[in-house]
Write a protein that holds these residues in place. Structure first.
Motif, short mmCIF file in Angstrom:
data_model
loop_
_atom_site.label_atom_id
_atom_site.label_comp_id
_atom_site.label_asym_id
_atom_site.label_seq_id
_atom_site.Cartn_x
_atom_site.Cartn_y
_atom_site.Cartn_z
N ALA A 121 2.67 5.98 4.63
CA ALA A 121 2.01 6.85 5.59
C ALA A 121 2.81 7.64 6.43
O ALA A 121 3.96 7.31 6.51
N GLU A 175 -1.85 4.68 8.37
CA GLU A 175 -1.92 5.54 9.18
C GLU A 175 -2.03 5.17 10.74
O GLU A 175 -1.51 5.76 11.60
N GLU A 176 -2.66 4.00 10.85
CA GLU A 176 -2.99 3.29 12.07
C GLU A 176 -1.65 2.91 12.64
O GLU A 176 -1.25 3.14 13.85
N ALA A 192 0.90 -1.19 0.04
CA ALA A 192 -0.01 -0.08 0.07
C ALA A 192 0.86 1.04 -0.07
O ALA A 192 2.19 1.22 0.16
N SER A 193 0.25 2.44 -0.13
CA SER A 193 0.87 3.53 -0.10
C SER A 193 1.74 3.71 1.52
O SER A 193 1.08 3.56 2.35
N ILE A 206 -1.89 9.80 4.37
CA ILE A 206 -1.23 8.93 3.30
C ILE A 206 -0.49 9.63 2.20
O ILE A 206 -0.93 10.56 1.66
N GLY A 225 -11.88 4.12 11.48
CA GLY A 225 -11.81 4.16 10.01
C GLY A 225 -10.57 4.53 9.54
O GLY A 225 -10.45 4.76 8.32
N LEU A 226 -9.38 4.51 10.14
CA LEU A 226 -8.17 5.06 9.94
C LEU A 226 -7.59 3.82 9.05
O LEU A 226 -7.63 2.62 9.45
N PRO A 227 -7.02 3.95 7.76
CA PRO A 227 -6.45 3.28 6.92
C PRO A 227 -5.36 2.42 7.76
O PRO A 227 -4.69 3.48 8.72
N ALA A 228 -4.94 1.44 7.68
CA ALA A 228 -3.75 0.36 8.50
C ALA A 228 -2.48 1.32 8.31
O ALA A 228 -1.93 1.49 9.84
#
Ligand code: ATP
Length: 879
Positions: free
Chosen positions: A143, A233-234, A140-141, A158, A228-231
């Motif tokens: 963060a 970012e979490e 993934a991108s 992100i 709801g934070l993308p992984a």
């Protein structure tokens, strides 16, 4: 690390601490010093220029290096170490040496790192101090997260795009002081990211750090805001949480995730653009102190204001409603006219509440700082009432509304603190009389005993007939009667000798000892009660911390908006129209820094770009005519407009820009080991890869650092790429006059130049932008101004005159017999001797004339240029 074998209990203790704090420089308290040993001692001595000594460390007398700093000056040394990027663990004695059995117990009481420091004396100034964390997931991108623990602000996002360049673009606005990398990343990726980060942020500390497991240890507000934070970012939030928990655990509960702009619609500025436009730092690192946009526009009057201004300038908006909202606020404040001066005077008295709040949370607060909060809240009330007075514009009233005066806190502080609290907690006298009954009772007992002491002094003097009898006190002997030598004969029998001085004797008595015990006990009780109450008091204030942080941010924003209004008022600046159009239209624009430093001498200029008309302008003009200045002016005006400021223009319409790319000068990268041409090409390539229709691109020279034809070919192909494919707004300054001629064939492009006037005694730079190209560079004139030797200048003028008269051609002097070679070894200018190349040249000219530039693709153009170049300069005749 200390040498193996050298072992004493003290060294064992030191090494055990080192082992528990890997990567930290351990400052180990021994007596009045914080010491380091072994390799760390050498490092400390080198970095802080303190003496390197040695300590015999074991029974065999083996000596190990030792260096230390005095404990009372540790803060300033800590500051220097942290600014140099070290992470320091302070290990203190945590029991009284007098009562210790064997070795004194020591523990790390404080960890100080560049990105988590909260002490004013260590922080470089009111600007943000960001700790950044990144995540580099394989599929993934990437963060990022950035936290300023001193203000509680946490931003995450992100990374748009892939590779280190995209990551650097995302991090540039934060100017991180410390960066946390993932422990594990795709093979090779961490190394390349690390190298890129180090290149872009050379003074930032890099560390690989783990993330939390799930949301383990996250404070509740962060958990709430992370739904709801993308992984990825979490992951970065988890990395920050773990790190802050280890370094500043008390600050953790007060971190708040905030949006940077509505919908994160910001004008993206990469690190190069921030440097090229000198937004917050001068481009030349040695030019420390030379004006920047931030320094020139720093009309803020508070710490939070200065911090907010810096952050806004690095993070302009790209959301029209949000920009208009700020402009409305500036306009409403501007309407207050001179009254603004009065508001600013009150605002000036507001302390840096966020920073004080962080020290409150971190328990590193000095009592006068709480008094500063108290008086700041009074000033906030005052500002609020002025702004909120009846009849104000809605935008002004809204600003007043945002200033929460925290009445309960104000009340508590007023009731608790004395008018002038002591400088340190240890000095005592932290609370106002009547605030704490137990403390007041202990103080009253002490006071009563002290009065009895006075009575005792008087009665003993009377009874003994020693008029000069005095009761004194010192730390070693406690209370004593002092009798000077001539009166010793009259000392009563119940006095017991305590100490002999040269001119006097000191005594005690049962009554005095009893009183001493009462006084010291009462004092001890008072001090205990006071310190206990202080701790409890700070804990009671904690719930107010989030509101204090918010108030501080509101003060900062009001301060910046007021500064914009004040600047507009004082300097006659104008509100730009910022909208969704694709226009960039500026009348009589001035450079926002030079307008201040040069004043009237600065020559205003217009700007006219539009995606539906001329979107690309090729700017020519002599050296020193002001091309770079003009382009920087355009960039800075756009930045300021999208921050919400009013501008030094007659009028301006700024169609929202989403990213600003610049390429100017070489200075900053060459030092990092790349050739100037390589740097230039890398930068242009990055811009070509990233720019889109909403971008504004400012290019100061393309293709200058190579041979003329290579350079011209590259410049032309680049220009076509912008014009044909990317189709964004572009200014390109060049000395390739040929480029202006070619530009005439492009529908969306135009040429302009900065005019000069030729007089009998030389040329005058008018710095005025005029439509159309120019074919003169006046480089020799500028060389003369620069102090080139007169002989060289005259020779250059002679050669230029002959070149311009058409009777000259460039030829390689090296091919001619040595006797015929003129003084210059490389390219020389000679009368045209023979025609063969001219035939080729004529053919190339014809081909060029026949070329339909509207139809040719950049790749074809490049191929053609390469072919023409080959024909005009067959192999071996390259210059
Ligand atoms: P070169 O081609 O050599 O890089 P340039 O055309 O980019 O030069 P600048 O560096 O922008 O020139 O400007 C040269 C000098 O002229 C600067 O010292 C600047 O302060 C001054 N100058 C530029 N524009 C103006 C203006 N509009 N009014 C007054 N002075 C100006």
């Amino acid at each position: 690390m200390a040498e193996a074998g050298a072992s004493t209990p003290l060294m064992d203790q030191y090494r055990a601490v080192q082992a528990r704090y890997p990567g930290h420089l351990v400052l180990f308290r021994v007596g009045d010093f914080y010491e380091t040993f072994g390799e760390d001692a050498k490092l400390l001595s080198r970095e802080l220029e303190v003496v390197l000594t040695a300590r015999s460390s074991d029974s065999r007398g083996e000596r190990i290096p030792m260096a230390g700093v005095p404990h009372h000056a540790v803060e300033s040394y800590l500051g220097r170490l942290v600014r140099k990027g070290y992470k320091v663990a302070l290990c203190d004695q945590v029991e009284d040496a007098r009562f210790a059995k064997g070795l004194v117990r020591r523990e790390v009481t404080r960890v100080v790192t560049p990105g988590t420091v909260i002490e004013d004396r260590i922080l470089p100034g009111p600007e943000h101090n960001f700790l950044v964390a990144i995540a580099l997931p394989e599929a993934a991108s990437a963060a990022f997260g950035a936290v300023d623990v001193t203000t509680g602000e946490l931003y995450t996002g992100i990374v748009e795009g892939t590779g280190p360049t995209a990551l650097l673009l995302a991090l540039a606005p934060f100017a991180p002081r410390e960066i946390l990398l993932p422990l594990h990343a795709a093979p090779g990726s961490r190394e390349s990211v690390e190298a890129a980060l180090h290149g872009e942020f050379p003074s930032a500390r890099l560390e690989a750090a783990p993330s939390s497991v799930g949301r383990d240890g996250w404070p509740a507000p962060l958990v709430a805001s992370a739904t709801g934070l993308p992984a990825p970012e979490e992951e970065v939030v988890g990395r920050i949480v773990r790190y802050v928990a280890a370094t500043q655990p008390r600050l953790l509960p007060f971190l708040e995730r905030l949006p940077r702009a509505p919908g994160d619609r910001r004008l993206r500025l990469d690190g190069k653009t921030l440097r090229h436009l000198e937004i917050t730092r001068p481009m030349n690192p040695e030019g420390e102190g030379s004006p920047t946009l931030l320094s020139t526009w720093s009309e803020t009057v508070t710490g939070p204001g200065r911090r907010t201004l810096g952050f806004w300038l690095r993070n302009p908006l790209s959301d029209v409603p949000a920009i208009v909202e700020r402009q409305d606020a500036v306009a409403a404040l501007l309407d207050l006219g001179e009254e603004m001066g009065g508001i600013r005077d009150v605002l000036r008295r507001v302390a840096d509440l966020s920073r004080i709040t962080a020290r409150l949370a971190g328990r590193r607060l000095r009592p006068p700082e709480l008094a500063a909060v108290r008086s700041s809240l009074q000033s906030v009330v005052e500002v609020r009432s002025i702004l909120g007075a009846a009849g104000r514009a809605p935008a002004t009233a809204a600003l007043a509304e945002r200033l929460d005066p925290l009445p309960e806190l104000a009340h508590t502080l007023a009731a608790a603190l004395p008018d002038e609290p002591p400088a340190t907690v240890e000095s005592g006298g932290l609370f106002r009389h009547g605030f704490h009954a137990g403390l007041d009772a202990a103080r009253a007992q002490e006071e009563e005993a002290l009065q009895e002491l006075e009575t005792l002094e008087r009665t003993e003097a009377l009874a003994s007939g020693i008029k000069s009898l005095k009761i004194g006190y010192n730390q070693v002997f406690g209370y004593y009667f002092e009798v000077t030598r001539p009166h010793l004969a009259r000392v009563p029998p119940h006095f017991r000798r305590k100490q002999t001085l040269s001119g006097a004797e000191r005594f005690t008595s049962d009554a005095l000892t009893a009183l001493e015990t009462r006084i010291l006990e009462a004092r001890e009780r008072a001090s205990e009660a006071e310190l206990g109450r202080w701790e409890a008091f700070l804990a009671e204030l904690e719930p107010e911390i989030p509101r204090l942080h918010r108030l501080s941010r509101a003060v900062g924003e009001l301060d910046v908006l007021l500064a914009f209004a004040w600047i507009a008022y004082r300097r006659g600046y104008v509100r730009p129209l910022v909208d969704e159009s694709t226009t960039l239209s500026i009348r009589a624009g001035r450079h926002p820094v030079l307008d201040v430093t040069l004043g009237e001498r600065f020559v205003p200029n217009d700007t006219e770009l539009d995606l539906v008309g001329t979107r690309l302008v090729v700017l020519t003009g002599p050296n020193m005519s002001g091309k770079s200045t003009y382009m920087r002016q355009v960039g800075l005006l756009v930045v300021l407009a999208q921050v919400g400021a009013f501008l030094p223009v007659a009028s301006a319409r700024i169609g929202r820009v989403s990213a600003l790319y610049t390429r100017m000068g070489f200075t900053d990268e060459i030092a990092r080991g790349k050739s100037s041409f390589m740097v230039e090409m890398t930068e242009v390539a990055e811009i070509l890869a990233s720019a889109d229709e909403r971008s504004l691109v400012l290019l100061d020279e393309v293709g200058r650092g190579t041979s003329t034809f290579d350079g011209l070919a590259l410049a032309w192909a680049t220009l076509r790429e912008f014009h044909d494919r990317i189709r964004c707004r572009v200014y390109l300054a060049t000395h390739y006059h040929q480029l202006s001629e070619l530009t005439a064939t492009l529908p969306g492009a135009a040429t302009a130049h900065l005019a000069v006037e030729e007089t009998g005694r030389g040329i005058v730079f008018l710095h005025r932008l005029v439509a159309g190209g120019t074919d003169r560079s006046f480089g020799i004139h500028v060389a003369r101004l620069a102090g080139m030797p007169p002989g060289v200048v005259e020779e250059a003028e002679r050669l230029l005159a002959r070149l311009e008269s058409g009777g000259l051609t460039l030829q390689d002097g090296a091919r001619r017999p040595r006797s015929e070679r003129p003084r210059f070894a490389q390219a020389v200018l000679l009368p045209t001797p023979m025609p063969p190349e001219d035939i080729e040249a004529a053919q190339v000219r014809e081909a060029l004339a026949a070329l339909d530039t509207d139809r040719v693709t950049p790749m074809e153009a490049l191929a053609l240029l390469a072919e023409w170049k080959r024909r005009l300069h067959p192999a071996g005749t390259e210059r």
